[in-house]
Design a protein around this motif. Sequence first.
Motif, PDB file in Angstrom:
ATOM      1  N   LEU A  51      30.848-103.589 -25.905  1.00 19.01           N
ATOM      2  CA  LEU A  51      32.220-103.155 -25.718  1.00 19.01           C
ATOM      3  C   LEU A  51      33.134-103.843 -26.714  1.00 19.01           C
ATOM      4  CD1 LEU A  51      32.138-103.408 -21.841  1.00 19.01           C
ATOM      5  CD2 LEU A  51      31.941-101.334 -23.201  1.00 19.01           C
ATOM      6  N   SER A  52      34.151-103.109 -27.160  1.00 17.77           N
ATOM      7  CA  SER A  52      35.155-103.698 -28.043  1.00 17.77           C
ATOM      8  C   SER A  52      36.530-103.203 -27.607  1.00 17.77           C
ATOM      9  CB  SER A  52      34.889-103.337 -29.511  1.00 17.77           C
ATOM     10  OG  SER A  52      34.910-101.943 -29.699  1.00 17.77           O
ATOM     11  N   CYS A  53      37.511-104.081 -27.720  1.00 18.73           N
ATOM     12  CA  CYS A  53      38.876-103.781 -27.301  1.00 18.73           C
ATOM     13  C   CYS A  53      39.701-103.366 -28.512  1.00 18.73           C
ATOM     14  CB  CYS A  53      39.506-104.999 -26.644  1.00 18.73           C
ATOM     15  SG  CYS A  53      38.657-105.513 -25.150  1.00 18.73           S
ATOM     16  N   HIS A  54      40.445-102.292 -28.341  1.00 24.94           N
ATOM     17  CA  HIS A  54      41.339-101.785 -29.381  1.00 24.94           C
ATOM     18  C   HIS A  54      42.674-101.462 -28.715  1.00 24.94           C
ATOM     19  CE1 HIS A  54      38.083-101.341 -32.356  1.00 24.94           C
ATOM     20  NE2 HIS A  54      37.344-101.048 -31.302  1.00 24.94           N
TER      21      HIS A  54
ATOM     22  N   ASN B   5      44.268 -98.804 -28.491  1.00 23.66           N
ATOM     23  CA  ASN B   5      44.287 -97.507 -27.795  1.00 23.66           C
ATOM     24  C   ASN B   5      43.265 -97.414 -26.667  1.00 23.66           C
ATOM     25  OD1 ASN B   5      42.049 -97.440 -29.455  1.00 23.66           O
ATOM     26  ND2 ASN B   5      42.289 -95.285 -29.977  1.00 23.66           N
ATOM     27  N   GLY B   6      42.541 -98.481 -26.387  1.00 18.07           N
ATOM     28  CA  GLY B   6      41.591 -98.430 -25.279  1.00 18.07           C
ATOM     29  C   GLY B   6      40.371 -99.300 -25.515  1.00 18.07           C
ATOM     30  N   LEU B   7      39.438 -99.179 -24.595  1.00 18.84           N
ATOM     31  CA  LEU B   7      38.188 -99.923 -24.654  1.00 18.84           C
ATOM     32  C   LEU B   7      37.113 -98.989 -25.187  1.00 18.84           C
ATOM     33  CD1 LEU B   7      36.829-102.635 -23.774  1.00 18.84           C
ATOM     34  CD2 LEU B   7      36.314-101.520 -21.605  1.00 18.84           C
ATOM     35  N   HIS B   8      36.441 -99.372 -26.256  1.00 27.37           N
ATOM     36  CA  HIS B   8      35.375 -98.559 -26.838  1.00 27.37           C
ATOM     37  C   HIS B   8      34.039 -99.193 -26.476  1.00 27.37           C
ATOM     38  CE1 HIS B   8      38.165 -96.171 -29.263  1.00 27.37           C
ATOM     39  NE2 HIS B   8      38.834 -97.302 -29.410  1.00 27.37           N
ATOM     40  N   GLY B   9      33.065 -98.348 -26.186  1.00 29.29           N
ATOM     41  CA  GLY B   9      31.768 -98.880 -25.819  1.00 29.29           C
ATOM     42  C   GLY B   9      30.623 -98.064 -26.360  1.00 29.29           C
ATOM     43  N   THR B  10      29.519 -98.730 -26.590  1.00 27.26           N
ATOM     44  CA  THR B  10      28.276 -98.070 -26.947  1.00 27.26           C
ATOM     45  C   THR B  10      27.289 -98.360 -25.834  1.00 27.26           C
ATOM     46  OG1 THR B  10      28.720 -98.356 -29.305  1.00 27.26           O
ATOM     47  CG2 THR B  10      26.455 -97.859 -28.679  1.00 27.26           C
ATOM     48  N   LEU B  11      26.758 -97.290 -25.254  1.00 28.74           N
ATOM     49  CA  LEU B  11      25.804 -97.400 -24.153  1.00 28.74           C
ATOM     50  C   LEU B  11      24.425 -97.069 -24.677  1.00 28.74           C
ATOM     51  CD1 LEU B  11      27.939 -95.424 -21.555  1.00 28.74           C
ATOM     52  CD2 LEU B  11      27.964 -97.883 -22.028  1.00 28.74           C
ATOM     53  N   PHE B  12      23.452 -97.894 -24.358  1.00 30.00           N
ATOM     54  CA  PHE B  12      22.071 -97.707 -24.786  1.00 30.00           C
ATOM     55  C   PHE B  12      21.256 -97.357 -23.543  1.00 30.00           C
ATOM     56  CE2 PHE B  12      24.142-100.920 -27.390  1.00 30.00           C
ATOM     57  CZ  PHE B  12      24.023-100.368 -28.649  1.00 30.00           C
ATOM     58  N   GLY B  13      21.018 -96.092 -23.350  1.00 28.85           N
ATOM     59  CA  GLY B  13      20.361 -95.667 -22.121  1.00 28.85           C
ATOM     60  C   GLY B  13      19.063 -94.943 -22.355  1.00 28.85           C
TER      61      GLY B  13
END
Length: 186
Positions: free
Chosen positions: A84-87, A89-97
Motif C-alpha cells: 500500500l502507498s499513500c497519495h 488523492n487516496g490509498l493505492h494498493g497492489t494485491l497479490f492473490g
Amino acid sequence: PTALPMAHEPMLLVAVTELVANSAAFAYFTAGALRRSISSHMLPRHFPLQLRTKSLGVFAPQLQEHYPDQPMELQLSARRQPLLSCHPNGLHGTLFGSAEAFVVLPNATRVPAFLLNIDANVTGKPTVTGKRLGGTVKLTGCVSSPVLGLGLPVLQVKNLENLLKFGLWLFGVPWANSECCPHPVI
C-alpha cells in the motif's frame, strides 16, 4: 513528509501513513483474513455464468470432459502481503492473490481444477458526507496468469482474465465497498 494544514475552523483531520497502512495489511494477511470462498449457490440463478464445469468449460474444455456439469467452488486468497502507498488523492494498493478452482463431486469431495495468480491494482478514497466517514474502492488494473490445470494447460487465458476482471468488479469491489461503508463520525 507532508505538512499538516493549519486549522482555522473546527475540522476533522485523518492522516494515514504508509507504515500504518502496510502494518494493517500485514496483520490481515498474517491472520489469514484475506481469503474468500465463492460457491455456486452464492451466485444468482439468472447470472449468465454459473460456477459449474459446463459454464467454465468455455475457458477450460477439459473440465466439462472430465466432470460433466458439476458444481464448482472458487477459493480466493492473498499469495503475499498487499503493498500500500499513500497519495493525496487516496490509498493505492497492489494485491497479490490467487484463485483456485475446485470441482465439487456428488460425495462433496473437492477436486482441484486450476489455479490462477491474480495481481490487482486498487485505489481507495476516503469520503466524508455530513457526519459519516466512509470510502470507496476502485479496481484500476488486473493481470492473471495460469499456474496449473488438470495436468493440461488452461486454455483461453485472455477470456478467463476478462471473466476474472468482471468478477472482481461485480463481487470484489462491492464487497470491499461494503466493508468501507459509511460509519458515524464522533
